[in-house]
Scaffold this motif. Structure first.
Motif, PDB file in Angstrom:
ATOM      1  N   UNK A 283       3.794  15.000   4.667  1.00  0.00           N
ATOM      2  CA  UNK A 283       4.095  16.381   4.306  1.00  0.00           C
ATOM      3  C   UNK A 283       2.856  17.127   3.853  1.00  0.00           C
ATOM      4  N   UNK A 284       2.887  18.435   3.946  1.00  0.00           N
ATOM      5  CA  UNK A 284       1.738  19.252   3.533  1.00  0.00           C
ATOM      6  C   UNK A 284       1.587  19.302   2.015  1.00  0.00           C
ATOM      7  N   UNK A 285       0.389  19.595   1.578  1.00  0.00           N
ATOM      8  CA  UNK A 285       0.108  19.875   0.164  1.00  0.00           C
ATOM      9  C   UNK A 285       0.628  18.808  -0.789  1.00  0.00           C
ATOM     10  N   UNK A 286       0.271  17.563  -0.537  1.00  0.00           N
ATOM     11  CA  UNK A 286       0.685  16.487  -1.448  1.00  0.00           C
ATOM     12  C   UNK A 286       0.138  16.774  -2.845  1.00  0.00           C
ATOM     13  N   UNK A 287       0.962  16.584  -3.875  1.00  0.00           N
ATOM     14  CA  UNK A 287       0.504  16.881  -5.238  1.00  0.00           C
ATOM     15  C   UNK A 287      -0.557  15.882  -5.705  1.00  0.00           C
TER      16      UNK A 287
ATOM     17  N   UNK B 295       0.824  -1.191   0.000  1.00  0.00           N
ATOM     18  CA  UNK B 295       0.000   0.000   0.000  1.00  0.00           C
ATOM     19  C   UNK B 295       0.865   1.251   0.000  1.00  0.00           C
ATOM     20  N   UNK B 296       0.339   2.292  -0.567  1.00  0.00           N
ATOM     21  CA  UNK B 296       0.925   3.626  -0.473  1.00  0.00           C
ATOM     22  C   UNK B 296      -0.031   4.445   0.389  1.00  0.00           C
ATOM     23  N   UNK B 297       0.496   4.985   1.497  1.00  0.00           N
ATOM     24  CA  UNK B 297      -0.288   5.797   2.426  1.00  0.00           C
ATOM     25  C   UNK B 297       0.297   7.198   2.408  1.00  0.00           C
ATOM     26  N   UNK B 298      -0.561   8.205   2.274  1.00  0.00           N
ATOM     27  CA  UNK B 298      -0.119   9.599   2.279  1.00  0.00           C
ATOM     28  C   UNK B 298      -0.829  10.320   3.418  1.00  0.00           C
TER      29      UNK B 298
ATOM     30  N   UNK C 291       7.304  18.044   0.819  1.00  0.00           N
ATOM     31  CA  UNK C 291       7.998  19.334   0.866  1.00  0.00           C
ATOM     32  C   UNK C 291       9.025  19.417  -0.260  1.00  0.00           C
ATOM     33  N   UNK C 292       9.767  18.337  -0.460  1.00  0.00           N
ATOM     34  CA  UNK C 292      10.758  18.299  -1.540  1.00  0.00           C
ATOM     35  C   UNK C 292      10.079  18.332  -2.902  1.00  0.00           C
ATOM     36  N   UNK C 293       8.946  17.620  -3.026  1.00  0.00           N
ATOM     37  CA  UNK C 293       8.218  17.635  -4.299  1.00  0.00           C
ATOM     38  C   UNK C 293       7.689  19.037  -4.605  1.00  0.00           C
ATOM     39  N   UNK C 294       7.073  19.665  -3.614  1.00  0.00           N
ATOM     40  CA  UNK C 294       6.494  20.998  -3.811  1.00  0.00           C
ATOM     41  C   UNK C 294       7.555  22.031  -4.156  1.00  0.00           C
ATOM     42  N   UNK C 295       8.740  21.877  -3.579  1.00  0.00           N
ATOM     43  CA  UNK C 295       9.821  22.837  -3.834  1.00  0.00           C
ATOM     44  C   UNK C 295      10.439  22.645  -5.214  1.00  0.00           C
TER      45      UNK C 295
ATOM     46  N   UNK D 170      -2.267  20.252   9.410  1.00  0.00           N
ATOM     47  CA  UNK D 170      -2.392  19.943  10.834  1.00  0.00           C
ATOM     48  C   UNK D 170      -1.249  19.094  11.349  1.00  0.00           C
ATOM     49  N   UNK D 171      -1.209  18.939  12.670  1.00  0.00           N
ATOM     50  CA  UNK D 171      -0.188  18.153  13.330  1.00  0.00           C
ATOM     51  C   UNK D 171      -0.562  16.673  13.280  1.00  0.00           C
ATOM     52  N   UNK D 172       0.453  15.828  13.242  1.00  0.00           N
ATOM     53  CA  UNK D 172       0.210  14.393  13.357  1.00  0.00           C
ATOM     54  C   UNK D 172       0.571  13.571  12.140  1.00  0.00           C
ATOM     55  N   UNK D 173       0.975  14.204  11.057  1.00  0.00           N
ATOM     56  CA  UNK D 173       1.306  13.456   9.840  1.00  0.00           C
ATOM     57  C   UNK D 173       2.488  12.516  10.086  1.00  0.00           C
TER      58      UNK D 173
END
Length: 165
Positions: free
Chosen positions: A129-133, A1-4, A100-104, A9-12
C-alpha cells in the motif's frame, strides 16, 4: 521477516503476490487479506481460490464491491488478519493494501505493530500500500518504495486484465 512494499508506483501488490506463489512453491501455507475490493474479482483472487487447502483468502466487503473501505469491513478484515498472524501453520501472510486502512485511521496503528511483532517465529508477512507509516517502516526487515516514473492510467488507459486486475 516483515516486508513492506510502498510508494505511489505500480507493482506493490504484484510483487507481494509473487512472494505468495513462491511460498506455496516451497510448501508453505499462505494467508491473504485484501483490504480493498475491486469492482470484480481480480486475477489474484481467482487464482488463489484454486488452492483452498493451501491458501486462506479474505476479501474485504460482502460482495457489493465498495471502492472505498468501510470501517466495519476493515475491522472485520483486520480480525481475520490477526487470526492469521497467530496461526503457526501459515508460513506467509499477505496484507494487501493494508497501509490504506492504516492511513485512513480505520485501525489502531500501534496495536497492528504489536500484532505483527507477536506472530509465530517462522511466519513471514508482506504488506502493501502507499504511504506506509513510519512505525511500520521501523519494524520491517525489508522496505521497497516503488516510485512512479510513468503510468498508463495517466495516459487514459484503463486497468487491464493480467496487468492491473
Amino acid at each position: 521477516m516483515i516486508v513492506v512494499n510502498t510508494g505511489n508506483g505500480k507493482g506493490k501488490s504484484s510483487s507481494a503476490y509473487g512472494m505468495a506463489v513462491r511460498a506455496l512453491g516451497h510448501g508453505m501455507k499462505v494467508g491473504i487479506v485484501q483490504f480493498t475490493r475491486a469492482a470484480q474479482p481480480t486475477g489474484e483472487e481467482r487464482f488463489f481460490r484454486r488452492f483452498p487447502q493451501d491458501v486462506r483468502l479474505h476479501v474485504l466487503g460482502d460482495g457489493d464491491a465498495p471502492q472505498a473501505p468501510h470501517a466495519a469491513q476493515v475491522r472485520t478484515a483486520w480480525e481475520v488478519a490477526r487470526r492469521m498472524l497467530r496461526d503457526p501453520e501459515l508460513g506467509l501472510v499477505l496484507l494487501d493494501e493494508f497501509t490504506t486502512a492504516l492511513r485512513a485511521g480505520l485501525l489502531g496503528g500501534q496495536q497492528a505493530i504489536v500484532d505483527l511483532l507477536a506472530r509465530p517465529e517462522r511466519q513471514h508477512v508482506v504488506i502493501t500500500g502507499p504511504d506506509a507509516p513510519p512505525a511500520l517502516l521501523a519494524v520491517a526487515h525489508t522496505v521497497t518504495d516503488m516510485g512512479r516514473l510513468k503510468h498508463a492510467f495517466l495516459q487514459g488507459i484503463r486497468a487491464q486484465p493480467g496487468i492491473e486486475m
